[in-house]
Design a protein around this motif. Structure first.
Motif, PDB file in Angstrom:
ATOM      1  N   ILE A 145      29.625  37.342  39.933  1.00 27.71           N
ATOM      2  CA  ILE A 145      30.031  35.900  40.674  1.00 27.71           C
ATOM      3  C   ILE A 145      31.287  36.286  41.220  1.00 27.71           C
ATOM      4  N   ASN A 146      31.323  35.579  42.575  1.00 28.87           N
ATOM      5  CA  ASN A 146      32.590  35.449  43.276  1.00 28.87           C
ATOM      6  C   ASN A 146      33.017  34.004  43.499  1.00 28.87           C
ATOM      7  N   VAL A 147      34.210  33.885  43.288  1.00 28.70           N
ATOM      8  CA  VAL A 147      34.748  32.528  43.334  1.00 28.70           C
ATOM      9  C   VAL A 147      35.876  32.359  44.647  1.00 28.70           C
ATOM     10  N   VAL A 148      35.376  31.422  45.355  1.00 28.09           N
ATOM     11  CA  VAL A 148      36.299  31.294  46.802  1.00 28.09           C
ATOM     12  C   VAL A 148      37.153  30.126  46.416  1.00 28.09           C
ATOM     13  N   ALA A 178      34.903  37.553  39.941  1.00 24.76           N
ATOM     14  CA  ALA A 178      36.176  37.780  40.720  1.00 24.76           C
ATOM     15  C   ALA A 178      36.500  36.863  41.558  1.00 24.76           C
ATOM     16  N   ALA A 179      37.861  36.776  41.616  1.00 24.48           N
ATOM     17  CA  ALA A 179      38.608  35.746  42.744  1.00 24.48           C
ATOM     18  C   ALA A 179      39.472  36.564  43.510  1.00 24.48           C
ATOM     19  N   GLY A 180      39.578  36.513  44.767  1.00 24.57           N
ATOM     20  CA  GLY A 180      40.536  37.197  45.391  1.00 24.57           C
ATOM     21  C   GLY A 180      39.842  38.760  45.907  1.00 24.57           C
ATOM     22  N   VAL A 218      42.674  25.273  46.368  1.00 24.97           N
ATOM     23  CA  VAL A 218      43.093  26.527  46.526  1.00 24.97           C
ATOM     24  C   VAL A 218      41.907  27.553  46.602  1.00 24.97           C
ATOM     25  N   TYR A 219      41.793  28.287  47.787  1.00 22.98           N
ATOM     26  CA  TYR A 219      40.935  29.290  48.180  1.00 22.98           C
ATOM     27  C   TYR A 219      41.336  30.613  48.243  1.00 22.98           C
ATOM     28  N   LEU A 220      40.383  31.461  47.714  1.00 26.00           N
ATOM     29  CA  LEU A 220      40.608  32.861  47.792  1.00 26.00           C
ATOM     30  C   LEU A 220      39.324  33.601  48.318  1.00 26.00           C
ATOM     31  N   PRO A 221      39.395  33.523  49.774  1.00 26.20           N
ATOM     32  CA  PRO A 221      38.283  33.984  50.392  1.00 26.20           C
ATOM     33  C   PRO A 221      38.197  35.544  50.246  1.00 26.20           C
ATOM     34  N   VAL A 226      29.717  26.300  48.546  1.00 26.44           N
ATOM     35  CA  VAL A 226      29.321  25.815  47.196  1.00 26.44           C
ATOM     36  C   VAL A 226      30.936  26.115  46.840  1.00 26.44           C
ATOM     37  N   GLY A 227      31.567  27.289  46.902  1.00 26.83           N
ATOM     38  CA  GLY A 227      32.954  27.435  46.612  1.00 26.83           C
ATOM     39  C   GLY A 227      32.465  28.755  45.409  1.00 26.83           C
ATOM     40  N   VAL A 228      31.618  28.781  44.682  1.00 27.57           N
ATOM     41  CA  VAL A 228      31.433  29.907  43.849  1.00 27.57           C
ATOM     42  C   VAL A 228      29.807  30.407  43.873  1.00 27.57           C
TER      43      VAL A 228
END
Lengths: 812, 812
Positions: A677-680, A649-651, A579-582, A627-629
């Motif tokens: 921190i951003n989570v992709v 945040a994610a999204g 699951v990705y939230l670019p 890295v994804g995050v």
């Protein structure tokens, strides 16, 4: 007590192919008469398959009935399904004949539920089974093993499944066979998918609309589907309604779906063989005629494709009655037609039944199929159990992918550019389409344009084989964009396309992807099992792009607001889901490239389509999505020290609101040390032992600290973040804001306000959670509440967001 | 630049009802000729509705166009959908005429997406809107407010929704209109549901199969559905395929679905009015004829019901072209046909367009509809916006429920009786069916018998209006059990039945309930909004019984194993969802009684159908299910002291395994103090502030302790228990075992072994977690692993579970 009538070959009649029903169809072309030898052999082959099917359901030992059948030879627990099996065996045997007669490239799709015994029996007879499962040898020992493993611990299920050679359709959850069949033949001009549709399955919604797939099949570039509607009349405990309407009504329905049905009706085997052989030859001649006219003659109108309706008894050739109750041609033959094998009369009935197939004529003493029968099967990859289209990874070619960096949004600084994230992806996809003209398609329910992917129409069209008008917009028979207002059709076509070795992407409104939640389940389960089967070669991943997401349904409202598909997805095995939230366009490009290169996964990408600030230049996006995050240094002021709070945040929308909150905080309380921190890649949040992308605990702790408050803004339902992180050291300090099922038709900013994910509520959250802000918290809260009040007042007066909110830009 | 052609009334032609298409239908019965006055008035009424629709989309002020239109009169943000609206207005106006002419009891189902402006306009015109929303007065001020609120913050959405008077169908997610229509007319012999189906919606799976609902409609006891397929040709950016097949093919399709289509085709208003009036009268005459023959004449064969195909332009009467691009009769009129109102030419275009309806002829100076037009609407409850069937709570009668205690399983002691839990429920449901012959139905995909509810067939049959054979089993036109192999149909019919004020229960295989996951979403959202609307009277709850659950798919395997629907459900608002996992029959009876008495909820009940030990006598079950969670004293040995460990279970199979583990532990380590808790009502686990059933923290802590290890055996995916309890004091000590997506065709006990939820793994878990067992842990573990090894060996040899495991009984 029992009225089982032993099966006997009957004299051959050549006055065949009289339409029994009330059909008004033209008489078919002259029948193919099988010679008496051909008929006898075909019938023997069918008996062999039926014998093996009954054996799988019942026998534990004595597979060739060399001894009189005894209770000890019978399985202690009887499981499986007989009803649909003889019909499937009949069709399979006839398709074998046609493949050999016409050198066809054909796959077999088993739609009816629980047709497992038939497909296993047939692939065993043709030899493909033993090639893939060398322990199931083609002799008496192998037969014993074949029978034993069926519906047995450590064995195989009672329906067509990943374990079944030649299958790309699970026979568990019903309704998707015809969609899978069409998906497989798109861009496979020489392939024919014989698709057997159960009359139970035909009642489902997905199947009911999938007949219309013929409006999307290009007779030049695509192959053909030969639907066989198997009208055996009953489901588990009920008639099937298509068998209980006048025949002219059924014919009208199928004609209305755009097919020319050929009816094969009856129960007398030799008669039925002749009819079926003629019907199959006729259908194939029509298919070839259609293809020739389109390919050589330039015929461009939509053809009327043939199909077959096989009306044969449920449990055909099984016991007519059991314990005085109607069984053959009735729903009682759906599963195991009779149990209680402690009753010696039942053992005798089974013995009679199995011997009615005359196994001694079919198998030699060692248990091998007699050579004259074995010769009836096609050979090599023409065998439907060995056709590589049904093990698509074998045929899979890597996509020719352009360098995603070439499509980047150029940025001077974070937030300096506003653009529509998915529009950038559209340009990239345009070139993917252009460079892969025969093995990549886009699917979506009429939303490609709405989802801002319209650049693809610079190089291709929407697939459309129905009527066209001069003013139509980008419709063509060979278009690469498949749009139909049926999420089931989009998903089913794509699954068939992938499982036969091609690539694709499904773009969908986020809320309505739930329509195919169950199809996703089944595909994810299919992939999980494939990962455990060495001969299943990995296929391209199922890529789902969710846009028009929960936060931006400005003119749609509450019914269009549902971010729960992610929760549904993460229930499946970690091996097969991502699951990705670019948060912006460049990150989306990196993610898309990664997904299109991946294998045997379901990749869910959630991205915005509305104009929004862009944060990362391409180099940063590559690192971040890799890295994804990660920490976004430019948004932090905790450099070289410990933060007072971690904001994450994610999204895309939560990212923007969190950054806007940081902007406010850095003005209002400049000495507050903030880490952002951003989570992709959502799966990085899970422990490494739970998901292959999970961050090791020590890395997670370095990012999120072990003791500072964390405020997390999440795109979806907040509890998912708790679920993913509850084992992390600092979980007790985690507070998540997300969608909490509050929404309506309102402005974009009001949507986040309703769910308390807006910048002002976030500032209040921070003020409450950071000890050193204690003295200021009440004051900060009041400031923010004033702003919220002003917002509400403004939107009710003007119908849009305040310019200072709408036009806020990151400018630090 | 603009080619908008103002709308003009045309001379009346009486040579009507010529079938333009290629239909081969019989000529219809002689047309109803509207008189010129009737036609003029009907047309004026339609113009009024169209005017109000455009006004809702565009206008912020100047609602009667008393001043020349100016930018300031137009909304800043334009949202909404025009395309389908004029067609809906046309149909609504004609149904009004028919209701008055024939004194019909009719509701209006708006299938096409985003038909909101039309239904709002019409209910405003007929007066039902202002009765429910007194602030939207029937004058100029009210008009201004009506226009403003549309797609405006704090206002109303662009599709038929709970806020819309007369609606029982949300126009957001498409496909369910016809199912809702049929659901509403079951057991409502005098009701007619006029169901408008968009040609986009018609592409969905659910809609495609729902045409077949006519095989389940009893012309004696049920009402009628009048489907109007609105063929306006386009979706968002694409043609609709039903509009792009030859007319004879469409006719064949609808005939094959069992209808007699009446085509109304054209674009010239007065001509279309005459055709439509005649078509409606003809259809109604046919409906009445069918009903009379069935009710008075004893006609028992399935009738061919009439339907109407309305082929009219998309965006009819809107601008023909905008900026040189085709707009009327094209997809460009789907949403707002033109924006950019800063362009003065666009303002003029809008002004011309709205004035083409001649508002001055429709409304008086004060903004009220002129009396001669207002008189065209039906009155009172005959108005479709005020028909009580569309606000079903108004008509809801409580079920006559037998005393559930009368169906109890008698127990001497826990575990002393083995029975099939759902079979007990079947006896209770039988009497519910018997006592409520006209307002309670059961729904399910051919699984009532398989799910052990067969006692209902002692008093009723399966609904069946298709052909019947003498040997059929419990099929009848007035059967109360609706079985179709379409979960969509089951769910959609039930929703329609509930929303029109009746009661029901849907029983389904657990895995396949995901098929209607999206429909559940929409219904739950509907209920959530209804709770905020004072005039929506509560309806009976949607009761879903999930049986044939994940743990007992012995002959089905992995594809049938999915307990994730619960996860999906708990994402919705706590106010509207309940989840129950009764561990035995008596508890199930209590839960079922509670669910059938409840209102405005979705109740999900998960219960087993296989023979299983029964634990609680009726008194204990009443207490236990009343609280929803509790200690089972008889299984504990921590009385009067603190436990060493808390063992908990939710679900029948986890309860049995946990009790079996306790049995083992009490033999192996008798000094271990065990507390056992069973959870029936899953929502008790949530904090009280999150769910109305949530236990207060102090009560939760009393049960689960604040510091002892907890081992929880759960029916579904284990992380849900974490998600529900992460805020509880003792969450850090909670370890959950559940389904982790491991399964195949195997024995019942092996299924729990594969997921490590079996008694032996549970004992190992306990040994690891209790400090005082530290010394014995390795030894206990080895003992258990030996037992697991023996199990595996046994099942592979025998195909069934070891007798000592299979036949284990609680006997303490």
């Amino acid at each position: 007590m029992y009225s089982f009538e032993p099966y006997t070959g009957r004299p051959i009649r050549l006055d065949l192919l009289v339409h029994k029903g009330e059909t008004s169809m033209d008489a078919p072309t002259p029948a193919t008469a099988l010679t008496s030898v051909e008929l006898e052999q075909l019938d023997a082959y069918w008996r062999a398959a039926n014998y093996l099917s009954v054996g799988q359901i019942y026998l534990f030992d004595n597979p060739l009935l060399k001894q009189p059948l005894d209770r000890a030879h019978i399985k202690p627990r009887l499981l499986g399904h007989w009803g649909t099996t003889p019909g499937l065996n009949f069709i399979y045997a006839h398709m074998n004949r046609a493949i050999r007669a016409h050198d066809l490239d054909m796959i077999f799709i088993t739609g009816p539920g629980h047709g497992g015994p038939a497909v296993v029996a047939n692939t065993y007879l043709e030899g493909s089974y033993s090639e893939l499962y060398p322990n199931i040898t083609r002799d008496e020992a192998g037969l014993r093993q074949l029978f034993r493993q069926f519906s047995f611990p450590g064995g195989i299920p009672s329906h067509a499944a990943p374990e079944t050679p030649g299958s790309i359709n699970e026979g568990g959850e019903l309704g998707y066979s015809l969609l899978h069949a069409y998906g497989a033949v798109f861009d496979n001009p020489d392939l024919i998918a014989c698709c057997v549709i159960g009359d139970g399955e035909a009642e489902t919604g997905a199947l009911a609309t999938s007949w219309h797939s013929n409006k999307f099949l290009d007779p030049r570039g695509d192959g053909a589907v030969l639907p066989v509607l198997h009208l055996n009349g009953y489901k588990i405990a009920n008639p099937a309604f298509l068998a209980r309407i006048p025949r002219h009504e059924l014919e009208s329905l199928l004609t209305g779906y755009g097919y020319r049905p050929i009816f094969v009706e009856g129960d007398e085997p030799s008669d039925m063989h002749q009819k079926m052989a003629a019907a199959v030859d006729q259908a194939l001649a029509e298919i070839r005629g259609i293809q020739r006219r389109a390919r050589d003659g330039g015929e461009t109108t939509r053809p009327t494709w043939p199909m077959i309706v096989l009306d044969s008894p449920k449990g055909w050739t099984g016991p007519k009655e059991v314990d005085g109750k109607k069984t053959e041609d009735y729903w009682r033959s759906h599963q195991v037609p009779f149990g209680d094998l402690d009753n010696p009369a039942h053992v005798r009935l089974l013995d009679d039944w199995m011997r009615s197939y005359r196994p001694e004529e079919l198998f030699d003493a060692g248990g091998a199929l007699k050579p004259e029968l074995a010769a009836l099967a096609p050979t090599g990859e023409r065998r439907m159990g060995a056709n590589p289209h049904a093990n698509g990874g074998k045929l899979l070619r890597d996509l020719r992918l352009p360098d995603f960096r070439d499509y980047r949004v150029e940025l001077d600084a974070p937030g300096s550019v506003v653009s529509e994230t998915t529009r950038t992806l559209g340009a990239y996809l345009r070139d993917v389409v252009r460079d892969n003209p025969d093995n990549f398609r886009l699917f979506g329910p009429d939303e490609t344009h709405s989802n801002r992917l319209s650049a693809v129409f610079e190089v291709t069209d929407r697939t459309w084989v129905a009527e066209r008008y001069p003013y139509d917009d980008h419709l063509a028979a060979d278009g690469r964009v498949m749009e139909i207002l049926s999420e089931h059709a989009c998903e089913g076509w794509l699954e068939g396309y992938l499982l036969s070795g091609r690539h694709g992407l499904f773009s969908c409104y986020e809320a309505f992807i739930h329509i195919i939640g169950s199809m996703f389940n089944q595909h994810a389960k299919w992939l999980k099992v494939c990962n455990e089967i060495p001969w299943r070669v990995p296929v391209a991943s199922l890529n789902i792009l969710l846009t028009s997401h929960v936060w931006r349904q400005d003119h749609n409202g509450f019914s269009h607001q549902d971010p729960g598909f992610i929760d549904h997805v993460v229930n499946k095995k970690a091996d097969v889901i991502r699951v990705y939230l670019p948060p912006d366009a460049n990150t989306l490009l990196v993610v898309a490239d990664k997904c299109l290169r991946s294998r045997n996964l379901v990749n869910v990408i959630v991205a915005g389509k509305q104009p929004e600030q862009q944060w990362l230049d391409m180099d940063a996006a590559v690192t971040h999505a890799g890295v994804g995050v990660g920490i976004w240094d430019w948004a932090c002021n905790d450099q070289g020290g410990e933060p007072d709070i971690v904001l994450a945040a994610a999204g895309d929308v939560p990212t923007m609101e969190m950054l806007a909150a940081i902007d406010l905080l850095r003005t209002l309380v400049p000495d507050l040390k903030i880490r952002f921190i951003n989570v992709v890649d959502l799966m990085t949040l899970q422990p490494a032992e739970e998901h292959p992308h999970g961050l090791p605990d020590e890395e997670f702790d370095l990012l999120f600290t072990t003791d500072k408050p964390i405020l997390f803004g999440y795109h979806g339902y907040p509890w998912l973040i708790h679920r993913l992180t509850y084992r992390r050291t600092n979980h007790d300090n985690l507070h998540v804001r997300g969608y909490k099922e509050e929404g309506t038709t309102t402005t974009p900013f009001d949507m986040v306000v309703l769910n308390e994910l807006d910048r002002f509520h976030l500032v209040i959250d921070v003020a409450r959670r950071v000890p050193k802000l204690q003295a200021q918290a009440a004051h900060l809260q009041q400031q923010m509440l004033d702003k919220l009040g002003a917002h509400t007042q403004y939107i009710h007066a003007h119908g849009e967001d305040m310019p200072e909110i709408r036009d806020w830009k990151w400018a630090r």
